[in-house]
Write an enzyme that holds these catalytic residues in place. Structure first.
Site, mmCIF file in Angstrom:
data_model
loop_
_atom_site.group_PDB
_atom_site.id
_atom_site.type_symbol
_atom_site.label_atom_id
_atom_site.label_comp_id
_atom_site.label_asym_id
_atom_site.label_seq_id
_atom_site.Cartn_x
_atom_site.Cartn_y
_atom_site.Cartn_z
ATOM 1 N N CYS A 86 0.865 -1.183 0.000
ATOM 2 C CA CYS A 86 0.000 0.000 0.000
ATOM 3 C C CYS A 86 0.898 1.228 0.000
ATOM 4 O O CYS A 86 1.703 1.412 0.927
ATOM 5 C CB CYS A 86 -0.912 -0.004 1.221
ATOM 6 S SG CYS A 86 -1.989 1.427 1.244
ATOM 7 N N GLY A 87 0.768 2.046 -1.036
ATOM 8 C CA GLY A 87 1.666 3.188 -1.200
ATOM 9 C C GLY A 87 1.369 4.310 -0.225
ATOM 10 O O GLY A 87 2.258 4.794 0.480
ATOM 11 N N HIS A 206 -8.407 -3.472 -8.121
ATOM 12 C CA HIS A 206 -8.428 -2.006 -8.102
ATOM 13 C C HIS A 206 -8.750 -1.505 -9.509
ATOM 14 O O HIS A 206 -8.170 -1.993 -10.486
ATOM 15 C CB HIS A 206 -7.073 -1.425 -7.692
ATOM 16 C CG HIS A 206 -6.700 -1.692 -6.266
ATOM 17 N ND1 HIS A 206 -6.303 -2.913 -5.804
ATOM 18 C CD2 HIS A 206 -6.659 -0.847 -5.189
ATOM 19 C CE1 HIS A 206 -6.026 -2.825 -4.511
ATOM 20 N NE2 HIS A 206 -6.238 -1.588 -4.117
ATOM 21 N N ASP A 230 -10.096 5.728 -3.256
ATOM 22 C CA ASP A 230 -8.885 6.207 -2.598
ATOM 23 C C ASP A 230 -8.902 7.729 -2.592
ATOM 24 O O ASP A 230 -9.022 8.359 -3.644
ATOM 25 C CB ASP A 230 -7.655 5.671 -3.355
ATOM 26 C CG ASP A 230 -6.373 5.771 -2.539
ATOM 27 O OD1 ASP A 230 -6.282 6.674 -1.684
ATOM 28 O OD2 ASP A 230 -5.471 4.963 -2.785
ATOM 29 N N CYS A 234 -3.199 7.238 -4.827
ATOM 30 C CA CYS A 234 -2.951 5.791 -4.768
ATOM 31 C C CYS A 234 -1.504 5.474 -5.169
ATOM 32 O O CYS A 234 -1.141 5.544 -6.347
ATOM 33 C CB CYS A 234 -3.926 5.004 -5.642
ATOM 34 S SG CYS A 234 -3.819 3.223 -5.320
ATOM 35 N N THR A 236 0.247 2.531 -5.098
ATOM 36 C CA THR A 236 0.465 1.363 -5.959
ATOM 37 C C THR A 236 -0.156 1.604 -7.335
ATOM 38 O O THR A 236 0.376 1.146 -8.347
ATOM 39 C CB THR A 236 -0.104 0.084 -5.312
ATOM 40 O OG1 THR A 236 -1.448 0.327 -4.882
ATOM 41 C CG2 THR A 236 0.728 -0.343 -4.112
HETATM 42 O O1 PYC Z 1 -1.827 3.974 -1.966
HETATM 43 O O2 PYC Z 1 -1.348 1.997 -2.780
HETATM 44 C C1 PYC Z 1 -2.108 2.784 -2.231
HETATM 45 C C2 PYC Z 1 -3.453 2.288 -1.837
HETATM 46 C C3 PYC Z 1 -3.992 1.068 -2.086
HETATM 47 C C4 PYC Z 1 -5.269 1.072 -1.522
HETATM 48 C C5 PYC Z 1 -5.472 2.308 -0.953
HETATM 49 N N1 PYC Z 1 -4.348 3.042 -1.151
#
Ligand code: PYC
Length: 309
Positions: A86-87, A206, A230, A234, A236
């Protein structure tokens, strides 16, 4: 009464709740092993920490764990299960460690179920992470949506699996959030029903719809596996998008790409080549906004969360 200490933060509006104390002992050494045990035996902690009535469907949780192969281990989770990576959560975790006085500006490494992730706390309080390798699995995948026509997009990996489309006929704007949610939910359902997957039959959980931004190179709407969008761009999803842009020759190694979230927060990303691998770096800013002890009262019928329908 069980007690769990959690540190809350948000990264560009997207919440992360890091559990720093109170988990049972998790003997497996790797994060994959620990995640499997959490899923099989201790899933009630996930629903207690981020489910209602304590938290909300949008929250992402992170268990901060010991690791033998990195400075820290982490297993991320959400309202419906566990994430490979999760980024925004990684950026939130870096800020959490800084708040706890456990790190200074400089590098820090995390073992995640998806692999080792290098991160950095910057002097100005922002954080970046060098992700696991990202790649495009399939270009121009066409998906038939019945009377709504077709949508074409790429299937790509950035620590999680994404269907990414920039030709979808929708304005990527918070004022259109209900329409975006309904449309992305349909795309997600059709992908599942038709058995369209990532590599090794991995579920594509996603959906990323990209549009025009006035302050960055693009704007992102991302629907997460549990049906929430999100609030951040996001991490990822940005990684997966960077890999697609690189493959299309629209981004060169080291070039900065700025991506805005549906609520206006911005991440910066770039690609580094390592042999044939594409290594994304994503940078953003998180703010710690809570330091709390959760109480699990054995007399409380919803102590472990409200079961999801
Ligand atoms: O930032 O990778 C992300 C992420 C994944 C799901 C919610 N945020």
């Amino acid at each position: 009464m069980e007690r769990l200490r959690v540190i809350d933060s948000h990264t560009g509006g997207e919440p992360t709740r890091v559990v720093v104390e109170g988990l049972p002992d998790l003997p497996p050494k790797s994060m994959l092993g620990k995640r499997e045990l959490l899923q099989r035996q201790y899933d009630r902690y996930r629903t207690a920490v981020i489910g209602e009535p304590r938290s909300s469907e949008v929250a992402v949780g992170a268990y901060l764990l010991p690791s033998e192969s990195a400075d820290y281990g982490v297993v991320f989770f959400n309202n419906v299960g566990y994430l490979g990576m999760c980024g925004h959560g990684t950026i939130g975790l870096v800020s959490t460690l800084a708040y706890l006085g456990r790190i200074e500006p400089g590098p820090v490494t995390f073992e995640t179920p998806a692999g080792i992730v290098g991160a950095r706390l910057h002097e100005d309080g922002s954080a970046s992470f060098e992700n696991v390798p990202a790649y495009r699995y399939r270009k121009d995948q066409r998906i038939e949506l019945g009377s709504l026509g077709d949508i074409v997009g790429d299937i790509a990996y950035g620590g999680n699996w994404f269907f990414i489309s920039s030709v979808h006929g929708h304005e990527v704007d918070i004022a259109r959030i209900d329409a975006l949610d309904i449309f992305a939910s349909l795309v997600q359902d059709v992908i599942r029903i038709k058995g369209i997957t990532g590599a090794n039959d991995a579920p594509i959980d996603h959906i990323e719809l990209t549009g025009k931004s006035e302050i960055a190179d693009a704007k992102n709407y991302v629907r997460c596996p549990g049906g929430e969008y999100d609030r951040s761009p996001c991490g990822t999803g940005t990684s997966a998008k960077l890999a697609c842009l690189f493959e299309d020759g629209k981004l060169v190694e080291g070039q900065t790409y700025r991506i805005e979230s549906i609520i206006g927060s911005v991440f910066e990303g770039s690609i580094r080549k390592q042999g044939d691998l594409l290594i994304p770096t994503v940078k953003g800013r998180a703010y710690v906004n809570g330091d709390t002890t959760l109480l699990i009262d054995p007399d409380d019928p919803f102590a472990w969360g409200i079961p999801r329908a």
